[in-house]
Design a protein around this motif. Structure first.
Motif, PDB file in Angstrom:
ATOM      1  N   UNK A 169      46.828  21.126  29.412  1.00  0.00           N
ATOM      2  CA  UNK A 169      48.091  21.778  29.767  1.00  0.00           C
ATOM      3  C   UNK A 169      48.120  23.162  29.149  1.00  0.00           C
ATOM      4  N   UNK A 170      48.877  24.049  29.774  1.00  0.00           N
ATOM      5  CA  UNK A 170      49.046  25.404  29.262  1.00  0.00           C
ATOM      6  C   UNK A 170      50.515  25.734  29.013  1.00  0.00           C
ATOM      7  N   UNK A 171      51.401  24.872  29.484  1.00  0.00           N
ATOM      8  CA  UNK A 171      52.836  25.109  29.318  1.00  0.00           C
ATOM      9  C   UNK A 171      53.463  23.950  28.575  1.00  0.00           C
ATOM     10  N   UNK A 225      56.675  18.824  24.255  1.00  0.00           N
ATOM     11  CA  UNK A 225      56.558  18.178  25.558  1.00  0.00           C
ATOM     12  C   UNK A 225      55.664  19.044  26.434  1.00  0.00           C
ATOM     13  N   UNK A 226      54.496  18.497  26.808  1.00  0.00           N
ATOM     14  CA  UNK A 226      53.590  19.248  27.676  1.00  0.00           C
ATOM     15  C   UNK A 226      54.149  19.238  29.094  1.00  0.00           C
ATOM     16  N   UNK A 227      53.978  20.353  29.784  1.00  0.00           N
ATOM     17  CA  UNK A 227      54.449  20.515  31.160  1.00  0.00           C
ATOM     18  C   UNK A 227      53.245  20.563  32.098  1.00  0.00           C
ATOM     19  N   UNK A 228      53.320  19.819  33.176  1.00  0.00           N
ATOM     20  CA  UNK A 228      52.297  19.799  34.217  1.00  0.00           C
ATOM     21  C   UNK A 228      50.882  19.554  33.691  1.00  0.00           C
ATOM     22  N   UNK A 229      50.692  18.497  32.891  1.00  0.00           N
ATOM     23  CA  UNK A 229      49.332  18.217  32.425  1.00  0.00           C
ATOM     24  C   UNK A 229      48.431  17.849  33.607  1.00  0.00           C
ATOM     25  N   UNK A 253      52.836  10.399  24.246  1.00  0.00           N
ATOM     26  CA  UNK A 253      51.976  10.425  23.060  1.00  0.00           C
ATOM     27  C   UNK A 253      51.892  11.828  22.461  1.00  0.00           C
ATOM     28  N   UNK A 254      51.761  12.834  23.312  1.00  0.00           N
ATOM     29  CA  UNK A 254      51.670  14.203  22.809  1.00  0.00           C
ATOM     30  C   UNK A 254      52.963  14.573  22.080  1.00  0.00           C
TER      31      UNK A 254
END
Length: 156
Positions: A85-87, A54-58, A46-47
């Motif tokens: 997420x931060x990455x 593409x969010x990493x490690x949500x 969805x993000x």
């Protein structure tokens, strides 16, 4: 019951927010889960669909029930799983199919037009750690009637 996921992407004291055209309210990007889809897969998909990122490690930060109440009866109910997420990787869409994307300073987020429950959720993500659990009750016009919120510490 509908299930939705969203993600608060933070970077350099900013949050990526989406302004929806229907009410001009700001939200964390996300949307409806597909049948058989995991919560984590849903938030990543969805993000990406709404932002191109593409969010990493949500990490899960909130699990919520939303009720729409009219004449003392529940007319709609859904659950929302909120991640942080931060990455990430990818390039932000110039135009999202869902509205206007914008990096917003953390200190400005509480001044943005949004549902009152969303303000409380974002406040938790920005100021506290752990997972927040809650139930929000709204009128059909999305006026907050009541909410109950519990943090992980409440259960200990």
């Amino acid at each position: 019951m509908q299930r939705v996921t969203n993600c608060v992407l933070t970077h350099n004291d900013q949050l990526l927010m989406l302004q929806k055209p229907s009410k001009n309210w700001w939200v964390a990007p996300g949307g409806k889960m597909e049948p058989g889809e995991s919560v984590r897969d849903s938030v990543v998909r969805e993000f990406w669909e709404e932002t191109g990122i593409t969010v990493k490690n949500p990490v899960i930060r909130g699990i919520f029930t939303f009720l729409i109440i009219e004449n003392d009866k529940v007319i709609s109910e859904w659950m929302m799983f909120t991640f942080q997420a931060e990455k990430w990787e990818g390039n932000l869409l110039k135009e999202s199919p869902e509205g206007h994307l914008s990096w917003q300073p953390k200190e400005k987020v509480n001044t943005l037009s949004m549902a009152e429950g969303d303000q409380r959720i974002l406040q938790h993500i920005l100021e506290d750690s752990g997972v927040l659990y809650g139930t929000f009750r709204y009128t059909p016009t999305y006026q907050l009637i009541s909410c109950e919120l519990q943090s992980e510490e409440t259960f200990e």
